[in-house]
Design an enzyme around this catalytic site. Structure first.
Site, short mmCIF file in Angstrom:
data_model
loop_
_atom_site.label_atom_id
_atom_site.label_comp_id
_atom_site.label_asym_id
_atom_site.label_seq_id
_atom_site.Cartn_x
_atom_site.Cartn_y
_atom_site.Cartn_z
N SER A 133 50.21 -0.47 -25.58
CA SER A 133 51.07 0.61 -25.95
C SER A 133 50.36 2.00 -25.51
O SER A 133 49.18 1.96 -25.32
CB SER A 133 51.17 0.87 -27.48
N TYR A 146 47.43 1.09 -35.94
CA TYR A 146 48.16 0.59 -34.94
C TYR A 146 47.36 0.92 -33.41
O TYR A 146 47.33 0.10 -32.58
CB TYR A 146 49.58 0.72 -35.03
N1 LIG Z 1 59.13 -0.84 -29.45
C1 LIG Z 1 58.19 -0.05 -29.24
O1 LIG Z 1 58.50 1.25 -29.26
C2 LIG Z 1 57.00 -0.51 -28.70
C3 LIG Z 1 56.19 0.58 -27.82
C4 LIG Z 1 54.95 0.02 -27.28
C5 LIG Z 1 54.20 -1.13 -27.27
N2 LIG Z 1 55.24 -2.06 -28.02
C6 LIG Z 1 54.86 -3.49 -28.24
O2 LIG Z 1 55.61 -4.38 -27.90
C7 LIG Z 1 55.44 -5.76 -28.37
C8 LIG Z 1 56.91 -6.17 -28.77
O3 LIG Z 1 57.16 -5.33 -29.84
P1 LIG Z 1 58.94 -5.12 -29.75
O4 LIG Z 1 58.98 -3.68 -29.90
O5 LIG Z 1 59.68 -5.97 -29.06
O6 LIG Z 1 59.05 -5.54 -31.44
P2 LIG Z 1 60.20 -6.23 -32.27
O7 LIG Z 1 61.52 -6.14 -31.42
O8 LIG Z 1 59.79 -6.12 -33.60
O9 LIG Z 1 59.85 -7.88 -31.71
C9 LIG Z 1 58.53 -8.35 -32.35
C10 LIG Z 1 58.54 -9.97 -31.83
O10 LIG Z 1 57.27 -10.49 -32.53
C11 LIG Z 1 57.36 -11.71 -33.09
N3 LIG Z 1 56.57 -11.75 -34.28
C12 LIG Z 1 56.38 -10.77 -35.16
N4 LIG Z 1 55.44 -11.17 -35.87
C13 LIG Z 1 54.96 -12.50 -35.35
C14 LIG Z 1 53.73 -13.31 -35.91
N5 LIG Z 1 53.17 -13.20 -37.04
N6 LIG Z 1 53.78 -14.55 -35.17
C15 LIG Z 1 54.60 -14.79 -34.05
N7 LIG Z 1 55.63 -13.74 -33.59
C16 LIG Z 1 55.71 -12.72 -34.38
C17 LIG Z 1 58.99 -11.45 -33.63
O11 LIG Z 1 59.38 -12.63 -33.91
P3 LIG Z 1 59.66 -13.53 -35.31
O12 LIG Z 1 60.10 -12.44 -36.57
O13 LIG Z 1 60.66 -14.54 -35.15
O14 LIG Z 1 58.19 -14.15 -35.51
C18 LIG Z 1 59.63 -10.77 -32.49
O15 LIG Z 1 60.27 -11.70 -31.63
C19 LIG Z 1 54.49 -5.43 -29.69
O16 LIG Z 1 53.05 -5.99 -29.08
C20 LIG Z 1 54.53 -3.88 -29.95
O17 LIG Z 1 53.26 -3.34 -30.34
C21 LIG Z 1 56.45 -1.79 -28.84
#
Ligand SMILES: NC(=O)c1ccc[n+]([C@@H]2O[C@H](COP(=O)([O-])OP(=O)(O)OC[C@H]3O[C@@H](n4cnc5c(N)ncnc54)[C@H](OP(=O)(O)O)[C@@H]3O)[C@@H](O)[C@H]2O)c1
Length: 257
Positions: A133, A146
């Protein structure tokens, strides 16, 4: 067995992980989809016309062991994407929640990279993308732990990527800014005050990331706005960066992205 390359994507049921799955499927990869929710994994696999599903909770040793065992068979691309945030300032947090954050955002990335990397190095090919991030570049969110987990992911990816570069293996940190996914809602973060121009599309983040991987970048920051932010926090006087961190936090919403 097919000749198609194989990609394993963690956190594939939503957001950036689902966008990776769709893009990689379109690019001809066979997929191994990892997350906790089996029904959502199977629905995505069906949408993609077939994929291997591996339900696992990566915040547990058992979940990590299961996916690490799958990585013993050759995989061409590992995307360590599953991640979470907390919505609690550190002094009000608990050991349980902080350890959960570290187990998923840090420990699982370390475990799965270590499961895949030796085989990739021995074969002289393979790619690993660790989703980090922009928040990892500076202490921009006073009280949130975080960004510290993402600072680890970026530094770890850069360091590992540098080491294995000569073997033909690429490791890259992908560092998005605010991206429209389920992330903020899951963490209970109110992102409604975040200006619309700051939001990125998950598909665009993924395509930019894959392009940067091909270019051999160790760290990828999608979108020119966030490239400027990163340039600013890296090169501006740190006193100024800290003042901005204190003042923008309230204005752009709770920005744990
Ligand atoms: N969205 C943003 O603004 C943003 C910005 C920068 C970086 N990121 C990073 O991008 C990555 C993806 O995030 P996202 O924004 O796509 O979030 P999201 O929409 O909440 O998706 C999170 C994914 O991770 C899975 N997950 C959560 N806890 C888990 C666990 N304990 N074991 C296995 N799988 C798990 C969830 O599926 P299940 O619930 O089915 O397990 C889901 O598929 C993360 O690393 C986040 O830190 C996000």
């Amino acid at each position: 067995m097919t000749d198609r390359p194989v990609a394993l994507v963690t956190g594939a049921t939503a957001g950036i992980g689902a966008a990776f799955a769709r893009e990689l499927s379109a690019q001809g990869y066979d997929l191994v989809l990892v997350a906790r929710d089996q029904a959502r994994l199977e629905a995505l696999a069906a949408e993609l016309g077939g994929a291997e599903v591996l339900p696992a909770d990566l915040s547990t040793p058992e979940g990590c062991d299961l996916v690490a065992a799958r990585l013993a068979a050759p995989v061409d691309l590992l995307v360590n994407n599953a991640g979470m945030s907390l919505n609690t300032p550190f002094p009000r947090s608990s050991v349980e929640r902080e350890e959960l954050l570290l187990r998923l955002n840090v420990n699982a990335v370390m475990r799965l990279t270590l499961a895949a990397l030796p085989g990739m190095s021995a074969r002289g090919r393979g790619d690993i993308i660790n989703v980090s991030s922009v928040t990892g570049f500076a202490a921009m969110m006073p009280g949130s732990t975080y960004p510290a987990t993402k600072a680890w992911v970026t530094n770890f990816s850069e360091s590992t990527g540098l080491l294995v570069r000569s073997t033909g293996v690429r490791v890259m940190a992908l560092c998005p800014g605010f991206t429209r996914t389920e992330f903020h809602e899951r963490a209970g973060i109110d992102a409604s005050k975040t200006p619309s121009w700051l939001w990125l599309d998950a598909g665009r983040v993924v395509r930019d990331g894959l392009r940067d991987l091909k270019k051999g970048k160790l760290v990828s920051v999608p979108d020119w706005k966030y490239k400027m932010v990163v340039f600013g926090v890296r090169h501006a006087p740190q006193g100024l960066v800290r003042r901005v961190a204190r003042t923008t936090r309230g204005r752009i919403g709770r920005g744990d992205h």
